[in-house]
Design a protein around this motif. Sequence first.
Motif, PDB file in Angstrom:
ATOM      1  N   ALA A 150       0.819  -1.227  -0.033  1.00  0.00           N
ATOM      2  CA  ALA A 150      -0.033  -0.001  -0.139  1.00  0.00           C
ATOM      3  C   ALA A 150       0.744   1.344  -0.066  1.00  0.00           C
ATOM      4  N   ALA A 153       2.751   1.597  -3.433  1.00  0.00           N
ATOM      5  CA  ALA A 153       1.393   2.069  -4.393  1.00  0.00           C
ATOM      6  C   ALA A 153       1.351   3.441  -4.246  1.00  0.00           C
ATOM      7  N   MET A 187       3.061  -8.326  -4.885  1.00  0.00           N
ATOM      8  CA  MET A 187       4.092  -8.113  -6.202  1.00  0.00           C
ATOM      9  C   MET A 187       3.459  -7.990  -7.316  1.00  0.00           C
ATOM     10  N   ALA A 188       2.106  -8.344  -7.378  1.00  0.00           N
ATOM     11  CA  ALA A 188       1.469  -7.864  -8.504  1.00  0.00           C
ATOM     12  C   ALA A 188       1.006  -6.315  -8.649  1.00  0.00           C
ATOM     13  N   LYS A 189       0.582  -6.092  -7.440  1.00  0.00           N
ATOM     14  CA  LYS A 189       0.316  -4.589  -7.107  1.00  0.00           C
ATOM     15  C   LYS A 189       1.159  -3.781  -7.213  1.00  0.00           C
ATOM     16  N   ALA A 191       3.955  -4.085  -9.122  1.00  0.00           N
ATOM     17  CA  ALA A 191       4.296  -4.230 -10.478  1.00  0.00           C
ATOM     18  C   ALA A 191       3.522  -3.477 -11.361  1.00  0.00           C
ATOM     19  N   ALA A 192       2.144  -3.370 -11.031  1.00  0.00           N
ATOM     20  CA  ALA A 192       1.199  -2.513 -11.786  1.00  0.00           C
ATOM     21  C   ALA A 192       1.359  -1.157 -11.405  1.00  0.00           C
ATOM     22  N   ALA A 193       1.723  -0.547 -10.308  1.00  0.00           N
ATOM     23  CA  ALA A 193       1.929   0.569 -10.047  1.00  0.00           C
ATOM     24  C   ALA A 193       3.064   1.063 -10.712  1.00  0.00           C
ATOM     25  N   GLU A 195       4.122   0.082 -13.511  1.00  0.00           N
ATOM     26  CA  GLU A 195       3.742  -0.112 -15.247  1.00  0.00           C
ATOM     27  C   GLU A 195       3.022   1.228 -15.486  1.00  0.00           C
ATOM     28  N   ARG A 196       2.367   1.878 -14.539  1.00  0.00           N
ATOM     29  CA  ARG A 196       1.648   3.115 -14.660  1.00  0.00           C
ATOM     30  C   ARG A 196       2.878   4.100 -14.940  1.00  0.00           C
ATOM     31  N   LYS A 199       4.365   3.963 -18.172  1.00  0.00           N
ATOM     32  CA  LYS A 199       3.668   4.243 -19.389  1.00  0.00           C
ATOM     33  C   LYS A 199       3.416   6.028 -19.355  1.00  0.00           C
ATOM     34  N   SER A 219       9.695  -8.326  -8.350  1.00  0.00           N
ATOM     35  CA  SER A 219       8.610  -7.470  -8.470  1.00  0.00           C
ATOM     36  C   SER A 219       9.177  -5.937  -8.378  1.00  0.00           C
ATOM     37  N   LEU A 223      12.099  -3.655 -11.571  1.00  0.00           N
ATOM     38  CA  LEU A 223      11.471  -3.075 -12.696  1.00  0.00           C
ATOM     39  C   LEU A 223      11.758  -1.663 -12.856  1.00  0.00           C
TER      40      LEU A 223
END
Lengths: 294, 316
Positions: A150, A153, A187-189, A191-193, A195-196, A199, A219, A223
Amino acid sequence: MSWFDRILPPKIKKNTIPAEKAAEGKRSVPEGLWSKCPTCQAVLYRTELEENLYVCPHCDHHQRISARQRLHFFLDAEPRLEIAAQYLPVDPLRFKDQKRYKERLAEAQTKTGEKDALVVMRGLLQGRPVVAAAFAFEFMGGSMGSVVGARFAKAAETALGERCPLICFSASGGARMQEGLFSLMQMAKTAAAVERLAKAGIPYISVLTDPTMGGVSASLATLGDVLVAEPQSLIGFAGPRVIEQTIREKLPEGFQRAEYLLEHGAIDQIVDRRQLRPVIAEMLGILGGGETAG
Amino acid sequence: MKMYYLDFEQAVAELEGKVEELRALNQPGIEDEIKRLESKARKELQRIYGKLGAWQTVQVARHPQRPYTLDYVEALFTEVQVLAGDRAFADDHAIVGGLARFAGIPILWMGHQKGRDTKEKIQRNFGMPRPEGYRKALRLLRLAERFHLPVLTFIDTPGAYPGIGAEERGQSEAIARNLAVMSDLDVPILCTVIGEGGSGGALAIGVGDRLLMLEHSVYSVISPEGCASILWKDAGKAAEAAETLGITAGRLQSLGLVDEMVPEPLGGAHRDPQAAAQSLRERLLPQLEGLLRENAGQRLAARYERLMGYGVVGEA
């Protein structure tokens, strides 16, 4: 530092250090005037060691430091604002091994003064606005559970909102088992943050410090747009003991150390702790994120 | 094939053994006795599987006769074309993937693959991928996006392989990259745990819009044995670790981490693979059709929200 400060016994000396500095310094370092370098055995003055960012002046061994020391050494002195501190750990599984997770949390909180294993601050790096996050290895091995996820993120979201770079110092054994699958999903959370940010073209520099393993390594830590490691840091997915038990042979010399990763193309650079500020500032200058606001 | 019985199924093994003996005798007038024993075996299975513990579920999930990814691919899909290799280093046989049609819909599928006999187990590295496996998966994910193919993944691995070569070639980065790419891949992604969901090695093909779990599959941040040896300093405490880690489909569904549990035939998918595949089809197809109806922007926003929603924290 004057000769007078150096010979003062620790109890008195403590009072002569500005309160803020004392708070930064007191955690992961043993009390006392002297300490010994675990690598070269040189006897070191504690204050001298601190001025040298806990790098041995004789052999350049990088000692582990706390999350707060890390950010203290990295960010400009003023201004600093801690963010995401409102997220606090709970025990969603009522996890119990030989000890309850709640007890382990309470013990870690008492021992470290932290509520969980990631500290995030907004601040400046050589005048450039940044968001910086640091893992507290001293808090349950820097393990990543819901709060670390949290807070990370939130750090990424803040960097995105402010359009300023994110720097993360990882130091972790991996996912926090006591939170079961919730910790895996961090890890997924994270990584997604990340990735944003990628982008949106916001630079994210990941600094891998000793040790960065398991779910954190697999993760957010690997990255980064740029991956920097401190010398000799242990970095990998599986722990060396697990690998040895699986393949039943001795591991090569220097396996999973920063130098080994650099050789195998896994990271961009190895940077001495004392050079992190200028090196990262220069990279950010070229990457272009976080141009002075306004 | 001779049925492999787990240690807690010994009562069933005895009953079914007797049935086989009687059948082998092939004498008239024993049909009633056979029926009686079969019904008793069935009741025994119902009793055992009605209150399966977490550690027992782990054993079912690892059952050597359990259907693997390619068994489901064969049962569910048509026009299957396997695609191999990461285009950089090797073809990892622990991850398989390719093109196919599912109820006529063009899709891309991928999954971990374990081996049946010793030779195949070694070839498939016991379903433990190396970086080249994850990079093959990544290549296929990007292929799917380019050609607007929804992705179906099947998770069944003890974990990513802990080896020297795997570390040298960047196991961490390979897993991390897939997590990041899957979080924002512009096609529907539907993930199903069919056996063992072993930590990061499972998650690396497990980020998507929906997560399904077969009834007797497990999904865990660490193997119960690994957890026990770290926290209890005794791998023998794996059963306790399995219980407290909360790794079964039912528990994970109640924690909000799994969207749908796929029922298995009585006694586990291996007792009737066709029925297991049919059960999976009946859940996968509506989920896929639902995702295909959503517009892409909404779907990606919902996926991001879903990922950001993971975790339980208190707030000061």
